[in-house]
Design an enzyme around this catalytic site. Structure first.
Site, short mmCIF file in Angstrom:
data_model
loop_
_atom_site.label_atom_id
_atom_site.label_comp_id
_atom_site.label_asym_id
_atom_site.label_seq_id
_atom_site.Cartn_x
_atom_site.Cartn_y
_atom_site.Cartn_z
N THR A 43 -22.65 76.87 13.71
CA THR A 43 -22.80 75.42 13.75
C THR A 43 -21.65 74.76 14.48
O THR A 43 -21.83 73.88 15.33
CB THR A 43 -22.91 74.86 12.31
OG1 THR A 43 -24.11 75.34 11.72
CG2 THR A 43 -22.93 73.33 12.32
N TYR A 187 -17.56 61.67 6.82
CA TYR A 187 -16.94 61.84 8.14
C TYR A 187 -17.96 62.10 9.24
O TYR A 187 -17.81 61.61 10.37
CB TYR A 187 -15.85 62.91 8.10
CG TYR A 187 -16.34 64.34 8.04
CD1 TYR A 187 -16.50 65.08 9.20
CD2 TYR A 187 -16.62 64.96 6.83
CE1 TYR A 187 -16.93 66.40 9.16
CE2 TYR A 187 -17.05 66.27 6.77
CZ TYR A 187 -17.21 66.99 7.93
OH TYR A 187 -17.65 68.27 7.89
N ILE A 188 -19.04 62.83 8.95
CA ILE A 188 -20.03 63.11 10.00
C ILE A 188 -20.75 61.82 10.39
O ILE A 188 -20.91 61.51 11.58
CB ILE A 188 -21.04 64.17 9.53
CG1 ILE A 188 -20.33 65.52 9.31
CG2 ILE A 188 -22.17 64.33 10.55
CD1 ILE A 188 -21.24 66.60 8.73
N GLU A 207 -24.76 53.27 2.94
CA GLU A 207 -23.99 54.20 2.11
C GLU A 207 -24.21 53.89 0.63
O GLU A 207 -24.17 52.72 0.22
CB GLU A 207 -22.50 54.09 2.46
CG GLU A 207 -21.53 54.72 1.48
CD GLU A 207 -21.74 56.20 1.28
OE1 GLU A 207 -21.61 56.66 0.14
OE2 GLU A 207 -22.06 56.91 2.26
N VAL A 272 -25.84 62.96 4.96
CA VAL A 272 -25.46 62.85 3.55
C VAL A 272 -24.80 64.13 3.03
O VAL A 272 -24.67 64.31 1.81
CB VAL A 272 -26.67 62.48 2.67
CG1 VAL A 272 -27.16 61.08 3.02
CG2 VAL A 272 -27.80 63.50 2.82
N GLY A 273 -24.38 64.99 3.93
CA GLY A 273 -23.66 66.19 3.52
C GLY A 273 -24.31 67.47 3.99
O GLY A 273 -25.35 67.47 4.68
N MET A 319 -15.90 72.76 3.47
CA MET A 319 -16.67 73.41 4.52
C MET A 319 -16.04 73.09 5.87
O MET A 319 -16.45 72.17 6.57
CB MET A 319 -18.13 72.96 4.47
CG MET A 319 -18.85 73.41 3.21
SD MET A 319 -20.60 73.02 3.25
CE MET A 319 -21.10 73.56 1.61
N HIS A 445 11.60 62.48 21.88
CA HIS A 445 11.35 61.05 22.07
C HIS A 445 10.94 60.81 23.53
O HIS A 445 11.55 61.37 24.43
CB HIS A 445 12.62 60.25 21.77
CG HIS A 445 12.50 58.79 22.07
ND1 HIS A 445 11.83 57.92 21.24
CD2 HIS A 445 12.94 58.06 23.13
CE1 HIS A 445 11.89 56.71 21.76
NE2 HIS A 445 12.54 56.76 22.91
#
Length: 466
Positions: A43, A187-188, A207, A272-273, A319, A445
């Site tokens: 994936t 996050y996706i 959401e 949704v995951g 994951m 710097h």
């Protein structure tokens, strides 16, 4: 006719965990067969991490050019009105993925790993049957490693298909949708939602929680919320999706106080995951101990069956590809007879929103919940010279340390380009660094990395540039 083959290690799944395990095993002289049903890289490389970051980069470049076309750039840059050919962008993304997967295939060949392209079916802990282009092959092994990854979660009342997309399908659209809905503000969902907003879509995010990125603390999310507002993204929080009417492309949801909401969208992304991929290849025949939908493993990646191992997303959260790779190293070393344990000080995480969010270790709130007396140091990018020259002065770096001995417990940052700081965060935790170690290290710097030193100075009570 069924072909017969035997090997020491048989790996099912050629994603980041599986192919890294195969390469490490081959390097140690372990005869290895890798079975992959689709493309090596899994994936992450084919339809996840890499192609999504390509789309995010393309959208950022287009958005920057669009801003310059509005003749408001303080840099004095103006352009003609830009346009984007999303089909060409997708072709560029696909070519990059093809180059990377070809590279992984080449590494496997060079290492002497036998790659079987086909779908595996586990018969028992020592035997796997593979259906491939030449028919059936039965592979006997001493060690079986499961690295089958994860798959996107579909909503029962909103199955993937047509204009309802998974994250995989959202990465290969031929045109920029005029109206684009995202279900899920993890996050996706936010990464892809913001990408399409920058490409010109009118984006609405729905959401169920009352806030964005529920897994991140509120201070880190605030700059992302401001960016979403600037992009004109509509937020529907504390809302539950009811369904999607395909004939009219109407998405409906229920909000707070049972208020009804609806809108018409060209495309709807369901984000949704993900859940472990454990179905369809005979895993149930092993009767392994499980943690919910994930395979239970110990700190050496052993399952409950002797000489059966599992790594990566199939073992549950977090994951992340880099977790799978690290587990692969440990498991292969144990198979080779070494004494290794998967006990990382931290597993860093990056959210490629605009701006980016990175975390490693624990937050101040988590430290308090654990009963640890901690101190924190924060440095704002608004006072960092390099960030200012990049027009990226939003955000900050925060360090969390024990009050008694100044041992660093965690880092958090939000800002443009902060993903490149996360390896330093992880290294300081693995090396059990103290605030004095970071404060005493000379940082180049101008660089964004100076913010780490300044945050450490602040935690020690001797901040300079604030």
């Amino acid at each position: 006719m069924t072909l017969q083959k035997s090997t020491t290690l048989l790996i099912v799944g050629g994603g980041p965990g599986g192919y890294v395990a195969a390469l490490r095993a081959a390097q140690q002289g372990i005869a290895t067969v890798l079975v992959e049903g689709s493309g090596v890289g899994g994936t992450c490389l084919n339809v996840g991490c890499i192609p999504s970051k390509a789309l995010i980069h393309a959208s950022a470049e287009f958005h920057r050019a669009t801003r310059y076309g509005q003749k408001t750039s303080p840099l004095g840059i103006t352009t003609a009105a830009p346009s984007i050919d999303l089909g060409q962008t997708v072709a560029w993304k696909d070519a990059m993925v093809s180059k990377l997967t070809s590279g992984v295939n080449g590494l496997l060949r060079k290492a002497g790993v036998e790659l079987i392209q086909g779908w595996a079916c586990i018969l028992d802990g020592k035997t796997v049957e593979v259906e491939h282009s030449e028919g059936l092959m039965r592979v006997q092994c001493e060690h079986l490693m499961l690295a089958t990854g994860s798959q996107a979660v579909a909503l029962p009342h909103l199955p993937f298909g047509g204009d309802v997309l998974s994250s995989t399908q959202a990465l290969s659209l031929a045109q920029v949708p005029t109206r684009f809905a995202v279900i899920g503000a993890g996050y996706i969902g936010l990464e892809l939602g913001m990408a399409y907003a920058r490409l010109g879509s009118q984006v609405t995010i729905v959401e169920a929680s009352n806030r964005l990125l529920p897994g991140y603390d509120a201070d880190l999310v605030k700059p992302v919320e401001a960016s979403l507002k600037a992009l004109g993204v509509q937020l529907q929080l504390s809302c539950s999706v009811k369904g999607f009417e395909a004939q009219t492309n109407t998405l409906s949801w229920t909000g707070p106080d049972s208020a009804e909401g609806r809108g018409q969208f060209d495309k709807v992304l369901v984000a949704v995951g993900r859940h472990p991929f454990t179905k369809g290849f005979g895993l149930e025949s092993l009767q392994l101990a499980m943690n919910g939908k994930a395979i239970r493993v110990d700190d050496q990646c052993r399952t409950s069956m002797h000489q059966v191992w599992a790594i990566g997303d199939v073992t549950g959260e977090p994951m992340l590809a880099h977790r799978a790779m690290a587990q692969a190293e440990v498991a292969v070393d144990v198979i080779a007879g070494k004494n290794r344990h998967f006990m990382p000080a931290s597993i860093p995480a990056v959210c490629f929103t605009d701006p980016e969010i990175v975390t490693a270790g624990i937050t101040p709130e988590q430290a308090t919940a654990l009963g640890i007396d901690c101190i924190t140091g924060i440095f704002l990018f608004a006072a960092n010279g390099r960030a200012m020259t990049m027009e990226a002065s939003t955000g900050f770096v925060r360090v969390v340390a024990r009050r008694d001995n100044h041992a660093i417990l965690g880092w958090q940052a939000v800002g443009e380009g902060v993903a490149e700081l996360v390896s330093t965060f992880g290294l300081s935790l693995e090396m059990q660094s103290r605030l004095e170690d970071i404060a005493g290290t000379i940082h180049a710097h101008p660089s964004l990395g100076e913010a780490l030193q300044e945050a450490a100075f602040h935690a020690l009570g001797r901040g300079l540039h604030r």
